[in-house]
Design an enzyme around this catalytic site. Structure first.
Site, PDB file in Angstrom:
ATOM      1  N   LYS A  27     -26.571 -32.360  30.831  1.00  0.00           N
ATOM      2  CA  LYS A  27     -27.310 -33.636  30.741  1.00  0.00           C
ATOM      3  C   LYS A  27     -26.676 -34.530  29.670  1.00  0.00           C
ATOM      4  O   LYS A  27     -26.458 -35.721  29.893  1.00  0.00           O
ATOM      5  CB  LYS A  27     -28.750 -33.358  30.374  1.00  0.00           C
ATOM      6  CG  LYS A  27     -29.516 -34.550  29.857  1.00  0.00           C
ATOM      7  CD  LYS A  27     -30.946 -34.237  29.490  1.00  0.00           C
ATOM      8  CE  LYS A  27     -31.118 -33.716  28.102  1.00  0.00           C
ATOM      9  NZ  LYS A  27     -31.205 -34.739  27.046  1.00  0.00           N
ATOM     10  N   ASN A  28     -26.332 -33.938  28.512  1.00  0.00           N
ATOM     11  CA  ASN A  28     -25.865 -34.764  27.384  1.00  0.00           C
ATOM     12  C   ASN A  28     -24.396 -35.132  27.465  1.00  0.00           C
ATOM     13  O   ASN A  28     -23.882 -35.831  26.590  1.00  0.00           O
ATOM     14  CB  ASN A  28     -26.187 -34.059  26.057  1.00  0.00           C
ATOM     15  CG  ASN A  28     -27.679 -34.085  25.787  1.00  0.00           C
ATOM     16  OD1 ASN A  28     -28.430 -34.772  26.484  1.00  0.00           O
ATOM     17  ND2 ASN A  28     -28.120 -33.304  24.822  1.00  0.00           N
ATOM     18  N   ARG A  97     -34.320 -42.021  25.337  1.00  0.00           N
ATOM     19  CA  ARG A  97     -33.687 -42.777  24.243  1.00  0.00           C
ATOM     20  C   ARG A  97     -32.187 -42.894  24.452  1.00  0.00           C
ATOM     21  O   ARG A  97     -31.527 -43.690  23.797  1.00  0.00           O
ATOM     22  CB  ARG A  97     -33.960 -42.070  22.920  1.00  0.00           C
ATOM     23  CG  ARG A  97     -35.405 -41.719  22.673  1.00  0.00           C
ATOM     24  CD  ARG A  97     -35.512 -40.939  21.407  1.00  0.00           C
ATOM     25  NE  ARG A  97     -34.781 -41.624  20.367  1.00  0.00           N
ATOM     26  CZ  ARG A  97     -35.248 -42.691  19.724  1.00  0.00           C
ATOM     27  NH1 ARG A  97     -36.428 -43.166  20.050  1.00  0.00           N
ATOM     28  NH2 ARG A  97     -34.547 -43.273  18.808  1.00  0.00           N
ATOM     29  N   CYS A 121     -40.020 -40.844  18.541  1.00  0.00           N
ATOM     30  CA  CYS A 121     -39.518 -39.661  19.241  1.00  0.00           C
ATOM     31  C   CYS A 121     -40.221 -38.439  18.643  1.00  0.00           C
ATOM     32  O   CYS A 121     -40.400 -38.336  17.440  1.00  0.00           O
ATOM     33  CB  CYS A 121     -38.013 -39.544  19.067  1.00  0.00           C
ATOM     34  SG  CYS A 121     -37.365 -38.076  19.888  1.00  0.00           S
ATOM     35  N   ARG A 126     -35.089 -41.031  14.880  1.00  0.00           N
ATOM     36  CA  ARG A 126     -33.874 -41.091  15.703  1.00  0.00           C
ATOM     37  C   ARG A 126     -33.190 -42.418  15.389  1.00  0.00           C
ATOM     38  O   ARG A 126     -33.110 -43.300  16.199  1.00  0.00           O
ATOM     39  CB  ARG A 126     -34.224 -40.976  17.183  1.00  0.00           C
ATOM     40  CG  ARG A 126     -34.969 -39.734  17.562  1.00  0.00           C
ATOM     41  CD  ARG A 126     -34.141 -38.469  17.467  1.00  0.00           C
ATOM     42  NE  ARG A 126     -33.046 -38.395  18.395  1.00  0.00           N
ATOM     43  CZ  ARG A 126     -33.141 -37.916  19.657  1.00  0.00           C
ATOM     44  NH1 ARG A 126     -34.315 -37.550  20.117  1.00  0.00           N
ATOM     45  NH2 ARG A 126     -32.091 -37.868  20.445  1.00  0.00           N
ATOM     46  N   ILE A 128     -30.557 -45.397  14.596  1.00  0.00           N
ATOM     47  CA  ILE A 128     -29.280 -45.777  15.229  1.00  0.00           C
ATOM     48  C   ILE A 128     -28.519 -46.744  14.328  1.00  0.00           C
ATOM     49  O   ILE A 128     -27.681 -47.521  14.794  1.00  0.00           O
ATOM     50  CB  ILE A 128     -29.502 -46.394  16.634  1.00  0.00           C
ATOM     51  CG1 ILE A 128     -30.397 -47.638  16.553  1.00  0.00           C
ATOM     52  CG2 ILE A 128     -30.053 -45.384  17.615  1.00  0.00           C
ATOM     53  CD1 ILE A 128     -30.401 -48.447  17.854  1.00  0.00           C
ATOM     54  N   ASP A 310     -30.654 -27.989  19.372  1.00  0.00           N
ATOM     55  CA  ASP A 310     -31.285 -27.970  20.695  1.00  0.00           C
ATOM     56  C   ASP A 310     -31.588 -26.558  21.181  1.00  0.00           C
ATOM     57  O   ASP A 310     -32.232 -26.392  22.214  1.00  0.00           O
ATOM     58  CB  ASP A 310     -30.387 -28.675  21.728  1.00  0.00           C
ATOM     59  CG  ASP A 310     -30.324 -30.164  21.472  1.00  0.00           C
ATOM     60  OD1 ASP A 310     -29.474 -30.833  22.087  1.00  0.00           O
ATOM     61  OD2 ASP A 310     -31.097 -30.659  20.640  1.00  0.00           O
ATOM     62  N   ILE A 332     -31.162 -31.044  11.189  1.00  0.00           N
ATOM     63  CA  ILE A 332     -30.772 -32.240  11.944  1.00  0.00           C
ATOM     64  C   ILE A 332     -31.928 -33.221  12.119  1.00  0.00           C
ATOM     65  O   ILE A 332     -31.778 -34.414  11.920  1.00  0.00           O
ATOM     66  CB  ILE A 332     -30.192 -31.843  13.326  1.00  0.00           C
ATOM     67  CG1 ILE A 332     -29.084 -30.786  13.194  1.00  0.00           C
ATOM     68  CG2 ILE A 332     -29.723 -33.076  14.085  1.00  0.00           C
ATOM     69  CD1 ILE A 332     -27.832 -31.262  12.472  1.00  0.00           C
ATOM     70  N   ARG A 402     -37.308 -33.162  32.056  1.00  0.00           N
ATOM     71  CA  ARG A 402     -36.369 -34.175  31.558  1.00  0.00           C
ATOM     72  C   ARG A 402     -34.975 -33.586  31.442  1.00  0.00           C
ATOM     73  O   ARG A 402     -33.980 -34.282  31.596  1.00  0.00           O
ATOM     74  CB  ARG A 402     -36.822 -34.687  30.179  1.00  0.00           C
ATOM     75  CG  ARG A 402     -38.011 -35.625  30.207  1.00  0.00           C
ATOM     76  CD  ARG A 402     -38.271 -36.150  28.822  1.00  0.00           C
ATOM     77  NE  ARG A 402     -37.012 -36.582  28.220  1.00  0.00           N
ATOM     78  CZ  ARG A 402     -36.743 -36.479  26.920  1.00  0.00           C
ATOM     79  NH1 ARG A 402     -37.649 -35.963  26.097  1.00  0.00           N
ATOM     80  NH2 ARG A 402     -35.594 -36.889  26.447  1.00  0.00           N
TER      81      ARG A 402
HETATM   82  C1  EPZ Z   1     -27.842 -36.043  20.533  1.00  0.00           C
HETATM   83  O1  EPZ Z   1     -28.873 -36.900  20.079  1.00  0.00           O
HETATM   84  C2  EPZ Z   1     -28.454 -35.258  21.695  1.00  0.00           C
HETATM   85  N1  EPZ Z   1     -28.841 -36.189  22.751  1.00  0.00           N
HETATM   86  C3  EPZ Z   1     -29.675 -34.495  21.201  1.00  0.00           C
HETATM   87  O2  EPZ Z   1     -30.169 -33.718  22.285  1.00  0.00           O
HETATM   88  C4  EPZ Z   1     -29.231 -33.550  20.084  1.00  0.00           C
HETATM   89  O3  EPZ Z   1     -30.353 -32.879  19.560  1.00  0.00           O
HETATM   90  C5  EPZ Z   1     -28.556 -34.359  18.958  1.00  0.00           C
HETATM   91  O4  EPZ Z   1     -27.453 -35.122  19.502  1.00  0.00           O
HETATM   92  C6  EPZ Z   1     -28.011 -33.481  17.847  1.00  0.00           C
HETATM   93  O5  EPZ Z   1     -27.100 -32.576  18.379  1.00  0.00           O
HETATM   94  C7  EPZ Z   1     -27.866 -36.701  23.560  1.00  0.00           C
HETATM   95  O6  EPZ Z   1     -26.687 -36.392  23.422  1.00  0.00           O
HETATM   96  C8  EPZ Z   1     -28.327 -37.640  24.630  1.00  0.00           C
HETATM   97  P1  EPZ Z   1     -27.633 -37.707  16.421  1.00  0.00           P
HETATM   98  P2  EPZ Z   1     -28.510 -38.087  19.038  1.00  0.00           P
HETATM   99  O7  EPZ Z   1     -27.311 -39.162  16.467  1.00  0.00           O
HETATM  100  O8  EPZ Z   1     -27.129 -38.547  19.282  1.00  0.00           O
HETATM  101  C9  EPZ Z   1     -29.527 -39.234  12.300  1.00  0.00           C
HETATM  102  C10 EPZ Z   1     -31.791 -32.897  23.768  1.00  0.00           C
HETATM  103  O9  EPZ Z   1     -32.697 -32.087  23.544  1.00  0.00           O
HETATM  104  N2  EPZ Z   1     -28.874 -40.515  12.632  1.00  0.00           N
HETATM  105  O10 EPZ Z   1     -26.517 -36.727  16.357  1.00  0.00           O
HETATM  106  O11 EPZ Z   1     -29.629 -39.057  19.093  1.00  0.00           O
HETATM  107  C11 EPZ Z   1     -30.663 -38.938  13.285  1.00  0.00           C
HETATM  108  O12 EPZ Z   1     -31.859 -39.547  12.825  1.00  0.00           O
HETATM  109  C12 EPZ Z   1     -31.493 -34.001  22.764  1.00  0.00           C
HETATM  110  O13 EPZ Z   1     -31.048 -32.880  24.777  1.00  0.00           O
HETATM  111  C13 EPZ Z   1     -28.954 -41.569  11.718  1.00  0.00           C
HETATM  112  O14 EPZ Z   1     -29.546 -41.443  10.647  1.00  0.00           O
HETATM  113  O15 EPZ Z   1     -28.540 -37.318  17.654  1.00  0.00           O
HETATM  114  C14 EPZ Z   1     -30.746 -37.438  13.308  1.00  0.00           C
HETATM  115  O16 EPZ Z   1     -31.577 -37.002  12.237  1.00  0.00           O
HETATM  116  C15 EPZ Z   1     -32.540 -34.053  21.660  1.00  0.00           C
HETATM  117  N3  EPZ Z   1     -28.382 -42.766  12.036  1.00  0.00           N
HETATM  118  C16 EPZ Z   1     -29.311 -36.994  13.033  1.00  0.00           C
HETATM  119  O17 EPZ Z   1     -28.612 -38.142  12.516  1.00  0.00           O
HETATM  120  C17 EPZ Z   1     -27.708 -42.954  13.238  1.00  0.00           C
HETATM  121  O18 EPZ Z   1     -27.189 -44.070  13.474  1.00  0.00           O
HETATM  122  C18 EPZ Z   1     -28.550 -36.519  14.276  1.00  0.00           C
HETATM  123  O19 EPZ Z   1     -28.691 -37.527  15.232  1.00  0.00           O
HETATM  124  C19 EPZ Z   1     -27.633 -41.871  14.144  1.00  0.00           C
HETATM  125  C20 EPZ Z   1     -28.211 -40.654  13.819  1.00  0.00           C
END
Ligand code: EPZ
Length: 423
Positions: A27-28, A97, A121, A126, A128, A310, A332, A402
């Site tokens: 999925k990811n 998201r 979330c 989460r 960005i 995950d 995380i 999902r």
């Molecule tokens: C990806 O989410 C995955 N989703 C998530 O899988 C996974 O848990 C996560 O990576 C961590 O491995 C997809 O790939 C679609 P991050 P993502 O940006 O990219 C902080 C599932 O169950 N952060 O790596 O949203 C954030 O708040 C999902 O399939 C910032 O502060 O995760 C988090 O605490 C859930 N600023 C940490 O970094 C930013 O601009 C990791 O987030 C971006 C992130």
């Protein structure tokens, strides 16, 4: 089609499971790869696309933008000859998201994007901000309204040298997709190493992008003026495969997981061996032998190749059956322990101390009425229902659909007794 919002599943536990289960496409990986379709008017042919709700939402988002195509039998054929509407509406963002992944490619292709602001979330903040900071540095005007994020670029994006302050999977993917059409060279540092990022790079290279540094933390992208469509097979889903490997660890289960890449779950397999479980890997299959005795372990979640967040909830369920006290530190996300309260309703003995969950095993589990709070928590609760004595009813199980393709059917084919009921 089930009305998934009012669906629950009923599990009659303690069946011994045996047989083969095939891992679906990731999925990811498919989510950013579908977003990459926006970068060109060319035609795409994706295979091994998992038929899960998050993907259906992304496909619908692309149709909203002007895509023509079809999604059936794990195959997506799609193209976006022209961007008809650069808007990603709320009902799409709310469910998944991952629609934030459309920001980079839309600005790069179209010079304008209006994406509804992602809501809250369940698993925590989460943010960005790194996505937006990188796009701003590339020449995008970002306007953050209450309801929307508007991104405008009056001329082609420009290459930057940007180091992510912290690892972000979709942040890496978003800026990578913006950079492939930017003018000049972009250097992205401290990039995520997840296999899904590597698979996106494979697709972008097939589209004609110029990217160096795949599987490293530094990516060097030389922008192109245009890219082509491509054919691509999505890599197997390491979180699904890990979930079924954990299901095989419960006493008496003999599950052979197929279509795997063992190295994608290397950290999980190491942990299972530390807990006394024998892991068997062949070319693309993984199985485990467990005589029922599981030793406690202490882990902490980390970016790839560390232990994946995950798979944190799913391992928690296994560790309720360990003979001793285990500790899991979640590094995380800041709210990813909601499954523990539901497992405690079944008889588990889990305490939380800040970002650490303390799992005191071995606790026999008994069926209960519980609620799925997020995608991976729902998988942990299903695993709990499989080993619990009696009947478990899991509400709000939309979450499961999902990200897991046909999980009830796959488990029933192994001998489980799971019914999906629409309320
Ligand atoms: C990806 O989410 C995955 N989703 C998530 O899988 C996974 O848990 C996560 O990576 C961590 O491995 C997809 O790939 C679609 P991050 P993502 O940006 O990219 C902080 C599932 O169950 N952060 O790596 O949203 C954030 O708040 C999902 O399939 C910032 O502060 O995760 C988090 O605490 C859930 N600023 C940490 O970094 C930013 O601009 C990791 O987030 C971006 C992130």
């Amino acid at each position: 089609m089930l009305n998934l919002k009012n669906t629950k599943i009923v599990i009659d536990g303690q069946k011994q499971l045996s047989g083969r289960v095939r891992t679906a496409g990731a999925k990811n990986a498919a989510l950013p790869e579908l977003a990459a379709v926006v970068l060109t008017g060319g035609e795409f042919h994706f295979r091994d696309v998992p038929e899960v709700e998050d993907i259906k939402v992304m496909f619908h988002a692309l149709e909203n933008l002007g895509a023509e195509g079809e999604f059936r039998s794990n195959t997506v054929k799609i193209k976006i000859p022209t961007i008809k509407s650069p808007l990603v509406p709320r009902e799409i963002v709310e469910t998944s998201r991952a629609s934030v992944l459309l920001l980079g490619p839309l600005v790069a292709r179209n010079g304008y994007a209006k994406v509804s602001t992602p809501g809250g979330c369940a698993i925590g903040d989460r943010k960005i901000n790194y996505h937006l900071e990188g796009l701003r540095r590339m020449g995008t005007d970002i306007i953050e309204e209450k309801e929307h994020i508007i991104a405008k670029a009056s001329k082609p994006l420009r290459g930057i040298d940007y180091s992510f302050p912290a690892k972000t999977v979709t942040g890496t993917e978003n800026l990578l997709m913006a950079a492939v059409l930017a003018e000049g060279t972009t250097v992205l540092r401290n990039c995520s190493l997840e296999p899904e990022v590597g698979d996106l790079i494979e697709l972008l290279l097939a589209m004609g992008a110029d990217i160096k540094g795949k599987n490293s933390e530094t990516l060097v992208i030389t922008g192109k003026s245009s890219l082509n469509g491509a054919a691509h097979q999505v890599i197997p889903d390491r979180i699904e495969m890990g979930t079924y490997v954990i299901a095989g660890c419960f006493a008496g289960n003999e599950i052979l997981v197929e279509n795997t890449v063992p190295e994608y779950v290397g950290c999980l397999l190491d942990i299972l061996e530390k807990s006394g479980i024998q892991v068997n890997t062949a070319a693309d299959t993984i199985s485990v032998n467990c005589n029922g005795k599981v030793n406690p372990v202490d882990i902490e979640t980390m970016p790839y190749p560390g232990y994946p967040t995950d798979l944190q909830a799913q391992l928690t369920t296994l560790l309720t059956q360990a003979e001793g006290v285990s500790h899991i530190k979640e590094n995380i996300f800041n709210n990813r322990f909601q499954h523990t309260g539901e497992l405690n309703k079944m008889g588990a003995n889990i305490e939380l101390n800040g970002d650490v969950s303390i799992i005191k095993g071995k606790t026999p589990l008994t069926g209960a009425l519980i609620r799925a709070t997020d995608l991976r928590a729902s998988a942990a609760l299903v695993l709990g229902g499989l080993i619990a004595k009696g009947t478990t009813v899991i509400e709000n199980v939309f979450q499961l659909f999902r990200g897991y393709e046909n999980m009830p059917q796959k488990l029933n084919s192994l001998g489980a007794d799971i019914k999906v009921i629409e309320e």
